[in-house]
Design a protein around this motif. Structure first.
Motif, PDB file in Angstrom:
ATOM      1  N   VAL A   1       0.821  -1.213   0.000  1.00 16.04           N
ATOM      2  CA  VAL A   1       0.000   0.000   0.000  1.00 16.04           C
ATOM      3  C   VAL A   1       0.854   1.262   0.000  1.00 16.04           C
ATOM      4  CG1 VAL A   1      -1.834  -1.185   1.277  1.00 16.04           C
ATOM      5  CG2 VAL A   1      -0.140   0.174   2.540  1.00 16.04           C
ATOM      6  N   TRP A   2       0.214   2.349  -0.407  1.00 12.17           N
ATOM      7  CA  TRP A   2       0.732   3.702  -0.206  1.00 12.17           C
ATOM      8  C   TRP A   2      -0.349   4.479   0.521  1.00 12.17           C
ATOM      9  CZ3 TRP A   2      -0.733   8.697  -1.723  1.00 12.17           C
ATOM     10  CH2 TRP A   2       0.233   9.701  -1.491  1.00 12.17           C
ATOM     11  N   ALA A   3       0.031   5.199   1.568  1.00 18.47           N
ATOM     12  CA  ALA A   3      -0.938   5.932   2.379  1.00 18.47           C
ATOM     13  C   ALA A   3      -0.903   7.412   2.043  1.00 18.47           C
ATOM     14  CB  ALA A   3      -0.646   5.723   3.868  1.00 18.47           C
ATOM     15  N   GLY A   4      -2.038   7.945   1.642  1.00 20.38           N
ATOM     16  CA  GLY A   4      -2.164   9.375   1.395  1.00 20.38           C
ATOM     17  C   GLY A   4      -3.117  10.002   2.398  1.00 20.38           C
TER      18      GLY A   4
ATOM     19  N   PRO B   1      -4.923  -8.575   5.169  1.00 21.75           N
ATOM     20  CA  PRO B   1      -3.711  -9.372   4.973  1.00 21.75           C
ATOM     21  C   PRO B   1      -3.096  -9.771   6.316  1.00 21.75           C
ATOM     22  CG  PRO B   1      -3.167  -7.068   4.821  1.00 21.75           C
ATOM     23  CD  PRO B   1      -4.659  -7.127   5.023  1.00 21.75           C
ATOM     24  N   ASP B   2      -2.144 -10.679   6.254  1.00 22.34           N
ATOM     25  CA  ASP B   2      -1.366 -11.026   7.446  1.00 22.34           C
ATOM     26  C   ASP B   2      -0.163 -10.098   7.619  1.00 22.34           C
ATOM     27  OD1 ASP B   2      -2.955 -13.382   7.978  1.00 22.34           O
ATOM     28  OD2 ASP B   2      -1.925 -14.331   6.296  1.00 22.34           O
ATOM     29  N   LEU B   3       0.262  -9.487   6.521  1.00 21.29           N
ATOM     30  CA  LEU B   3       1.437  -8.604   6.540  1.00 21.29           C
ATOM     31  C   LEU B   3       1.181  -7.447   5.590  1.00 21.29           C
ATOM     32  CD1 LEU B   3       4.429  -8.205   7.473  1.00 21.29           C
ATOM     33  CD2 LEU B   3       5.116  -9.508   5.438  1.00 21.29           C
ATOM     34  N   ILE B   4       1.452  -6.232   6.064  1.00 20.66           N
ATOM     35  CA  ILE B   4       1.261  -5.038   5.234  1.00 20.66           C
ATOM     36  C   ILE B   4       2.625  -4.507   4.823  1.00 20.66           C
ATOM     37  CG2 ILE B   4       0.286  -2.729   5.096  1.00 20.66           C
ATOM     38  CD1 ILE B   4      -1.572  -3.525   7.427  1.00 20.66           C
ATOM     39  N   LEU B   5       2.787  -4.251   3.525  1.00 22.59           N
ATOM     40  CA  LEU B   5       4.009  -3.669   2.981  1.00 22.59           C
ATOM     41  C   LEU B   5       3.721  -2.216   2.629  1.00 22.59           C
ATOM     42  CD1 LEU B   5       4.374  -6.778   2.653  1.00 22.59           C
ATOM     43  CD2 LEU B   5       5.539  -6.332   0.490  1.00 22.59           C
ATOM     44  N   VAL B   6       4.425  -1.290   3.268  1.00 15.95           N
ATOM     45  CA  VAL B   6       4.167   0.139   3.065  1.00 15.95           C
ATOM     46  C   VAL B   6       5.281   0.744   2.210  1.00 15.95           C
ATOM     47  CG1 VAL B   6       3.852   2.380   4.176  1.00 15.95           C
ATOM     48  CG2 VAL B   6       2.930   0.307   5.249  1.00 15.95           C
ATOM     49  N   ASP B   7       4.876   1.408   1.146  1.00 16.77           N
ATOM     50  CA  ASP B   7       5.778   2.123   0.239  1.00 16.77           C
ATOM     51  C   ASP B   7       6.787   2.937   1.052  1.00 16.77           C
ATOM     52  OD1 ASP B   7       6.874   4.115  -1.491  1.00 16.77           O
ATOM     53  OD2 ASP B   7       5.095   4.079  -2.766  1.00 16.77           O
ATOM     54  N   ASN B   8       8.085   2.654   0.868  1.00 15.80           N
ATOM     55  CA  ASN B   8       9.093   3.321   1.710  1.00 15.80           C
ATOM     56  C   ASN B   8       9.909   4.376   0.963  1.00 15.80           C
ATOM     57  OD1 ASN B   8      10.901   1.842   0.164  1.00 15.80           O
ATOM     58  ND2 ASN B   8      11.911   0.846   1.898  1.00 15.80           N
ATOM     59  N   ARG B   9       9.366   4.905  -0.119  1.00 17.47           N
ATOM     60  CA  ARG B   9      10.093   5.973  -0.813  1.00 17.47           C
ATOM     61  C   ARG B   9      10.217   7.213   0.054  1.00 17.47           C
ATOM     62  NH1 ARG B   9       6.834   6.002  -6.391  1.00 17.47           N
ATOM     63  NH2 ARG B   9       5.210   5.276  -4.952  1.00 17.47           N
ATOM     64  N   SER B  10       9.278   7.387   0.982  1.00 19.69           N
ATOM     65  CA  SER B  10       9.335   8.519   1.905  1.00 19.69           C
ATOM     66  C   SER B  10       8.862   8.066   3.288  1.00 19.69           C
ATOM     67  CB  SER B  10       8.442   9.659   1.416  1.00 19.69           C
ATOM     68  OG  SER B  10       8.276  10.639   2.432  1.00 19.69           O
ATOM     69  N   PRO B  11       9.562   8.479   4.349  1.00 21.85           N
ATOM     70  CA  PRO B  11       9.109   8.149   5.711  1.00 21.85           C
ATOM     71  C   PRO B  11       7.722   8.722   6.010  1.00 21.85           C
ATOM     72  CG  PRO B  11      11.360   9.017   5.739  1.00 21.85           C
ATOM     73  CD  PRO B  11      10.823   9.236   4.359  1.00 21.85           C
ATOM     74  N   ALA B  12       7.349   9.768   5.296  1.00 24.26           N
ATOM     75  CA  ALA B  12       6.058  10.416   5.538  1.00 24.26           C
ATOM     76  C   ALA B  12       4.890   9.495   5.244  1.00 24.26           C
ATOM     77  CB  ALA B  12       5.943  11.684   4.697  1.00 24.26           C
ATOM     78  N   THR B  13       5.102   8.501   4.379  1.00 24.30           N
ATOM     79  CA  THR B  13       4.002   7.594   4.033  1.00 24.30           C
ATOM     80  C   THR B  13       3.567   6.782   5.251  1.00 24.30           C
ATOM     81  OG1 THR B  13       4.894   7.428   1.787  1.00 24.30           O
ATOM     82  CG2 THR B  13       3.266   5.783   2.439  1.00 24.30           C
ATOM     83  N   MET B  14       4.528   6.236   5.999  1.00 22.67           N
ATOM     84  CA  MET B  14       4.200   5.478   7.198  1.00 22.67           C
ATOM     85  C   MET B  14       3.605   6.389   8.262  1.00 22.67           C
ATOM     86  SD  MET B  14       4.314   2.316   8.301  1.00 22.67           S
ATOM     87  CE  MET B  14       2.789   2.499   9.206  1.00 22.67           C
ATOM     88  N   GLU B  15       4.142   7.589   8.362  1.00 24.97           N
ATOM     89  CA  GLU B  15       3.620   8.548   9.331  1.00 24.97           C
ATOM     90  C   GLU B  15       2.158   8.892   9.023  1.00 24.97           C
ATOM     91  OE1 GLU B  15       6.328  11.785   8.983  1.00 24.97           O
ATOM     92  OE2 GLU B  15       8.052  10.626   9.711  1.00 24.97           O
ATOM     93  N   THR B  16       1.849   9.053   7.746  1.00 26.56           N
ATOM     94  CA  THR B  16       0.479   9.352   7.328  1.00 26.56           C
ATOM     95  C   THR B  16      -0.455   8.205   7.682  1.00 26.56           C
ATOM     96  OG1 THR B  16       1.237  10.749   5.501  1.00 26.56           O
ATOM     97  CG2 THR B  16      -0.998   9.879   5.343  1.00 26.56           C
ATOM     98  N   ALA B  17      -0.010   6.975   7.445  1.00 24.59           N
ATOM     99  CA  ALA B  17      -0.831   5.800   7.758  1.00 24.59           C
ATOM    100  C   ALA B  17      -1.135   5.736   9.254  1.00 24.59           C
ATOM    101  CB  ALA B  17      -0.120   4.533   7.302  1.00 24.59           C
ATOM    102  N   LEU B  18      -0.106   5.912  10.063  1.00 26.53           N
ATOM    103  CA  LEU B  18      -0.282   5.802  11.510  1.00 26.53           C
ATOM    104  C   LEU B  18      -1.192   6.887  12.067  1.00 26.53           C
ATOM    105  CD1 LEU B  18       3.391   4.938  12.531  1.00 26.53           C
ATOM    106  CD2 LEU B  18       1.416   3.386  12.566  1.00 26.53           C
ATOM    107  N   ALA B  19      -1.284   8.002  11.371  1.00 26.43           N
ATOM    108  CA  ALA B  19      -2.113   9.110  11.831  1.00 26.43           C
ATOM    109  C   ALA B  19      -3.601   8.913  11.539  1.00 26.43           C
ATOM    110  CB  ALA B  19      -1.648  10.414  11.190  1.00 26.43           C
TER     111      ALA B  19
END
Length: 316
Positions: A196-199, A249-267
């Protein structure tokens, strides 16, 4: 006697005259069937950021690079020595044509993206650079490994020594990482994964067929969930954050081109509606940027570690 002296001097002169090396012609045929032919092997190469990431570890250093965004954000180039290389663009679709022309390039190496039907940087970059030098390169297809092998072929044609120790070491590390990944997926055949990518506006679920590295992961045993609808030219399905739990899913793969993507998801309050997110079964997806054995080995190692500790029943 005079004629003998003249003859001797002529022989000496010929012996001292350097033998001019015959320039070898160079050619490359891309996946579209277009062949670029030059009178001699090109040495002044402008490369897209991805092409540079593929070529530099193989010993081929471009004179110029154009990036898709700020150089600091170019994940593909991180860790590579760019000393002495002119940066002629740091935004998608833009290049500094004056800087590019001053480099007097023999060749532009980029990647052809079939889903976008264009070369790296888009039509604006193609139109800007093609009057300076021919554009060619590999196709971003259904395997990053195949893409790296294409770069090996190009690099060898440009004079690279692929038996050089650092290149061999990177390749050996990749082979070991690939074997470990395959062992991990074989040990957990029921584990499912979602990329996934989180926007801010939505969660974007990646279509496996739109990503060469995801195609590799699937070929090597990872059971990836494909979205039902792949919009945006075949790359993504867009889910509103209210529907973030459409897939479990059992495992989520988060697009790591930018740390902001994971931060956006967690928010997002609904991020944890996915059981894997709530359980912390989340890891990096090296989305679209892998171009060499060293980087691929490192990312595979991280993904393997996540698979090994994941509960393959969490998404049920």
């Amino acid at each position: 006697m005079l004629s003998r002296t003249v003859l001797s001097l002529t022989v000496v002169a010929l012996a001292l005259t350097p033998v001019l090396a015959q320039a070898e012609p160079w050619s490359y045929t891309d996946s579209l069937g277009n062949t670029v032919t030059l009178d001699e092997v090109p040495t002044r190469i402008i490369a897209s950021q991805d092409a540079a990431a593929g070529l530099i570890p193989l010993g081929i250093r471009p004179v110029g690079i154009y990036a898709d965004g700020p150089l600091a954000d170019a994940k593909a180039l991180q860790g590579l020595d760019l000393t002495g290389i002119e940066i002629i663009g740091q935004a998608w679709g833009e290049v500094d044509i004056e800087k590019a022309a001053a480099l007097q390039p023999d060749l532009v190496i980029a990647e052809y993206w079939p889903l976008d039907t264009t070369w790296s940087g888009g039509e604006a970059v193609v139109n800007a650079l093609s009057p300076l030098a021919p554009i060619t390169g590999p196709t971003n297809g259904d395997s990053i490994l195949a893409l790296i092998e294409d770069y090996e072929e190009i690099a060898a044609s440009l004079g690279a020594d692929l038996s050089e120790p650092s290149i061999a070491a990177d390749k050996a590390a990749f082979e070991a990482a690939k074997a470990a990944f395959q062992a991990a997926t074989a040990a957990k055949p029921n584990l499912t994964a979602l990329a996934v990518w989180a926007g801010e506006d939505a969660l974007y679920v990646a279509a496996t067929g739109g990503s060469a590295e995801l195609m590799d992961f699937r070929a090597w045993g990872l059971n990836l969930i494909d979205p039902e609808v792949a919009d945006d030219r075949g790359y993504w399905e867009t889910l509103s954050w209210e529907n973030a739990d459409k897939y479990q899913p059992d495992l989520i793969l988060v697009d790591n081109r930018s740390p902001a993507t994971m931060e956006t998801a967690l928010a997002q309050p609904t991020w944890n509606l996915m059981k894997a997110a709530e359980a912390g079964q989340v890891t990096d997806w090296p989305a679209f940027w892998l171009r060499n054995y060293g980087a691929y080995a490192s990312e595979l190692d991280k993904l393997t570690a996540a698979i090994e500790v994941a509960d393959e029943t969490i998404g049920q």
